[in-house]
Scaffold this motif. Sequence first.
Motif, PDB file in Angstrom:
ATOM      1  N   MET A  57       0.856  -1.193   0.000  1.00 44.72           N
ATOM      2  CA  MET A  57       0.000   0.000   0.000  1.00 44.72           C
ATOM      3  C   MET A  57       0.886   1.235   0.000  1.00 44.72           C
ATOM      4  O   MET A  57       2.050   1.167   0.385  1.00 44.72           O
ATOM      5  N   SER A  87     -12.079   3.600   8.718  1.00 46.17           N
ATOM      6  CA  SER A  87     -10.855   2.822   8.517  1.00 46.17           C
ATOM      7  C   SER A  87     -10.420   2.141   9.803  1.00 46.17           C
ATOM      8  O   SER A  87     -10.044   0.967   9.804  1.00 46.17           O
ATOM      9  N   ARG A  91     -10.874  -1.362   8.785  1.00 50.35           N
ATOM     10  CA  ARG A  91      -9.726  -1.619   7.909  1.00 50.35           C
ATOM     11  C   ARG A  91      -8.416  -1.326   8.651  1.00 50.35           C
ATOM     12  O   ARG A  91      -7.652  -0.455   8.279  1.00 50.35           O
ATOM     13  N   LEU A 128      -9.255   2.981   0.598  1.00 47.10           N
ATOM     14  CA  LEU A 128      -9.063   3.052  -0.848  1.00 47.10           C
ATOM     15  C   LEU A 128      -9.166   4.507  -1.285  1.00 47.10           C
ATOM     16  O   LEU A 128     -10.168   5.167  -1.013  1.00 47.10           O
ATOM     17  N   ASP A 133      -5.059   1.298  -2.408  1.00 48.31           N
ATOM     18  CA  ASP A 133      -5.102   1.236  -0.950  1.00 48.31           C
ATOM     19  C   ASP A 133      -3.961   2.056  -0.379  1.00 48.31           C
ATOM     20  O   ASP A 133      -2.815   1.942  -0.818  1.00 48.31           O
TER      21      ASP A 133
END
Length: 195
Positions: A57, A87, A91, A128, A133
């Motif tokens: 990423m 996030s 994530r 994203l 990403d």
Amino acid sequence: MCGRYYIDDTTEKEVNSILGNIFQNTDTEQKPAGDIFPSQSAFVIKNQNGHLTADRMAWGFPRFDGNGLLINARAESALERRTFRESVLHRRCVIPARGFYEWDSQKEKFSYERKDGRPLFMAGCFNLHREQDCFIILTTEANSSVASVHDRMPLILEPEELESWVLDDRAAEFILHKTPPLLKSSTEYEQIKLF
């Protein structure tokens, strides 16, 4: 604040020994070593179908105004900030490193590593942006090993916390408020005392 970190040739091998060959399916030609700067691509550890996996990423969320990157978020308030909330909730990732750098008010550079010599695992999250990403590093109040140089430091995870951070939402909220372990610091040169 964490504006640069570094990886050496042994970091990947040591991470693999802790996490069980997590890098085995990644492109070995693309693995960075040396200093990692904002906007560069680097490996992070994330969730894939309930398991930890490595992925590349870019470091930094683009700012809404298009001027620069957000590279850190405060762990204490990330869940309150619209830019980071989703996030952090859904994530989360881990950024493996040998160590990171910090600069004091006189612009002297200090490097920080674990006292036991193991890799550092920095807590992060990703999102994203423009079909790529991107990750940021979460920071917390500096402990006594960093506080004399800077008031912030990365949120450092212990190896046994990695799965909880990435996979367990309830554990992640607790981890956001932990105190990182003490680190060893070094400078490129030592100050000479006259007396």
